[in-house]
Design a protein around this motif. Structure first.
Motif, short mmCIF file in Angstrom:
data_model
loop_
_atom_site.label_atom_id
_atom_site.label_comp_id
_atom_site.label_asym_id
_atom_site.label_seq_id
_atom_site.Cartn_x
_atom_site.Cartn_y
_atom_site.Cartn_z
N UNK A 153 59.41 38.07 31.52
CA UNK A 153 58.92 38.53 32.82
C UNK A 153 57.39 38.57 32.91
N UNK A 154 56.68 39.13 31.93
CA UNK A 154 55.22 39.13 32.02
C UNK A 154 54.64 37.71 32.06
N UNK A 155 55.25 36.79 31.34
CA UNK A 155 54.76 35.41 31.35
C UNK A 155 54.92 34.80 32.73
N UNK A 156 56.01 35.11 33.42
CA UNK A 156 56.21 34.59 34.77
C UNK A 156 55.27 35.27 35.77
N UNK A 157 54.90 36.51 35.52
CA UNK A 157 54.03 37.23 36.44
C UNK A 157 52.55 36.87 36.27
N UNK A 158 52.15 36.50 35.07
CA UNK A 158 50.74 36.27 34.78
C UNK A 158 50.06 35.26 35.71
N UNK A 166 42.52 41.47 42.70
CA UNK A 166 43.00 42.85 42.73
C UNK A 166 43.99 43.18 41.64
N UNK A 167 44.28 42.22 40.78
CA UNK A 167 45.29 42.43 39.73
C UNK A 167 44.71 42.28 38.33
N UNK A 168 43.41 42.55 38.20
CA UNK A 168 42.74 42.37 36.91
C UNK A 168 43.34 43.26 35.82
N UNK A 169 43.66 44.50 36.16
CA UNK A 169 44.22 45.42 35.15
C UNK A 169 45.57 44.94 34.65
N UNK A 170 46.42 44.48 35.56
CA UNK A 170 47.75 43.98 35.16
C UNK A 170 47.63 42.71 34.34
N UNK A 171 46.72 41.83 34.73
CA UNK A 171 46.50 40.58 33.97
C UNK A 171 46.03 40.90 32.56
N UNK A 173 46.55 43.64 30.91
CA UNK A 173 47.66 44.27 30.17
C UNK A 173 48.64 43.23 29.65
N UNK A 174 48.90 42.22 30.46
CA UNK A 174 49.83 41.15 30.03
C UNK A 174 49.20 40.36 28.88
N UNK A 175 47.93 40.02 29.02
CA UNK A 175 47.27 39.26 27.94
C UNK A 175 47.24 40.08 26.64
N UNK A 176 46.95 41.36 26.74
CA UNK A 176 46.94 42.22 25.55
C UNK A 176 48.33 42.30 24.93
N UNK A 177 49.35 42.39 25.78
CA UNK A 177 50.74 42.45 25.31
C UNK A 177 51.07 41.19 24.49
N UNK A 178 50.71 40.03 25.00
CA UNK A 178 51.01 38.80 24.28
C UNK A 178 50.11 38.60 23.08
N UNK A 179 48.88 39.03 23.16
CA UNK A 179 47.97 38.93 22.00
C UNK A 179 48.43 39.84 20.85
#
Length: 180
Positions: A153-158, A166-171, A173-179
């Motif tokens: 799901x995060x990969x599809x949302x990124x 307006x979605x810098x924080x979510x982006x 968070x997703x990058x940190x999650x995958x890193x």
């Protein structure tokens, strides 16, 4: 040759079109044969598409299934991007189905499956030029944060979130999650 199988074949050929046509490896079909095969599959999908823009497994008029419908829309978008002829009405109908995906998912699906399907639909909508970053951000909140969503799901949302200022924080968070 259900809608899922047709879509998977279209998706594979569209994704590999450049590679498949660049090499004259033994056993590969000629580029004209691949184009003709995709056009046949897209036409078969057109015949299977329901009035709600979704797709049943085997025949038009049967219940549209959310995953099959999202997957078919994904295949059609990739085919269009690679220059295959995809009728505009098919894409528009698919977009409409995806836009209302929350109401299309049966109530008996569990919450994680629902969120994963919505994420996949948001990804395909972005590919079709109908990005919805507000819905993507809301999905992260509904799921309890990026780390609590299904892995895909995060990969599809990124892509949707990364393209939205307006979605810098979510982006992030997703990058940190995958890193991690």
């Amino acid at each position: 040759e259900c809608a899922e199988q047709l879509s998977s074949r279209v998706l594979a050929v569209a994704a590999l079109k450049d590679v498949l046509t660049a090499f004259q490896a033994e056993g590969l079909p000629r580029p004209e044969e691949m184009i003709a095969a995709v056009e046949r599959d897209v036409e078969r999908l057109r015949i299977l598409q329901n009035g709600d823009g979704g797709f049943a497994f085997w025949r038009r008029g049967d219940e549209s299934w959310p995953y099959v419908s999202i997957h078919a829309a994904h295949a059609l978008s990739r085919a269009k991007e690679k220059g295959f002829d995809v009728p505009a009405p098919m894409l528009e109908a698919s977009k409409g189905y995806l836009k209302g995906i929350d109401k299309k998912i049966p109530g008996w699906y569990d919450a994680e499956t629902r969120r994963t399907l919505v994420a996949y639909a948001l990804y395909v909508r972005k590919r079709l030029g109908d990005a919805d970053p507000a819905r993507a951000r809301k999905l992260v909140v509904e799921g309890g944060g990026v780390e609590k969503l299904s892995f895909e799901a995060p990969a599809w949302l990124l892509p949707t979130l990364a393209a939205d200022s307006g979605s810098a924080a979510e982006s992030a968070a997703i990058r940190a999650f995958f890193n991690n």
